[in-house]
Design an enzyme around this catalytic site. Structure first.
Site, short mmCIF file in Angstrom:
data_model
loop_
_atom_site.label_atom_id
_atom_site.label_comp_id
_atom_site.label_asym_id
_atom_site.label_seq_id
_atom_site.Cartn_x
_atom_site.Cartn_y
_atom_site.Cartn_z
CG HIS A 113 41.58 41.10 44.41
ND1 HIS A 113 41.74 41.20 45.77
CD2 HIS A 113 41.46 39.78 44.15
CE1 HIS A 113 41.73 39.99 46.31
NE2 HIS A 113 41.55 39.11 45.35
CB ILE A 147 51.76 35.58 41.55
CG1 ILE A 147 53.26 35.38 41.47
CG2 ILE A 147 51.18 34.93 42.79
CD1 ILE A 147 54.04 36.09 42.57
CG ASN A 163 37.03 35.12 46.24
OD1 ASN A 163 36.00 34.48 45.99
ND2 ASN A 163 38.20 34.77 45.72
CB VAL A 211 45.21 39.79 48.56
CG1 VAL A 211 45.86 41.17 48.62
CG2 VAL A 211 46.26 38.72 48.24
#
Ligand code: AMP
Length: 116
Positions: free
Chosen positions: A99, A30, A86, A95
């Site tokens: 991912h 995003i 990360n 988050v």
């Protein structure tokens, strides 16, 4: 605790999904840091790399196969790209649903700035 990524995977929150199968979902970041910035996310909720187990090995390998495929579809296979994961606070993980970032479409510069 679920994150926004679980809702995106379940298609209960908006996202620009570019790929999805039984194991992973890939969607556009995003707040992109490069012309191509895709997140490749396991459908299974795993908080961080610290939480992966041997039974996740197939899915983890699959993330790379999907990254390669998406990179080709985005037209950056030949120019090059960076895959980045990360883990935790010092890495700046925002988050807490594992991912992989797929970044490309421009010269990305060094991964880390030297501190000395
Ligand atoms: P990280 O710092 O590795 O945890 O990266 C989290 C990434 O998720 C950041 O690049 C955010 O811009 C991205 N992000 C957060 N919320 C969303 C969302 N709803 N849709 C797409 N990307 C998101």
């Amino acid at each position: 605790m679920s994150t926004i990524f679980a809702k995106i995977i379940a298609r209960q929150a908006p996202a620009d999904i570019v790929y999805q199968d039984d194991l992973v979902t890939a969607f556009k970041d995003i707040r992109p840091l490069a012309p191509v910035h895709i997140l490749i996310v396991p459908n299974k909720e795993i908080r961080t790399v610290n939480d992966v187990t041997p039974e996740d090995e197939q899915m983890l390998g699959h993330m790379f196969v999907v990254a390669k495929q998406v990179a080709a579809e985005m037209g950056i296979a030949e120019t090059g790209y960076r895959l980045l994961v990360n883990c935790g606070g010092d890495a700046g993980q925002e988050v807490y649903h594992l991912h992989m970032h797929l970044l490309g479409g421009r010269r990305l510069g060094p991964v880390l700035a030297r501190r000395d």
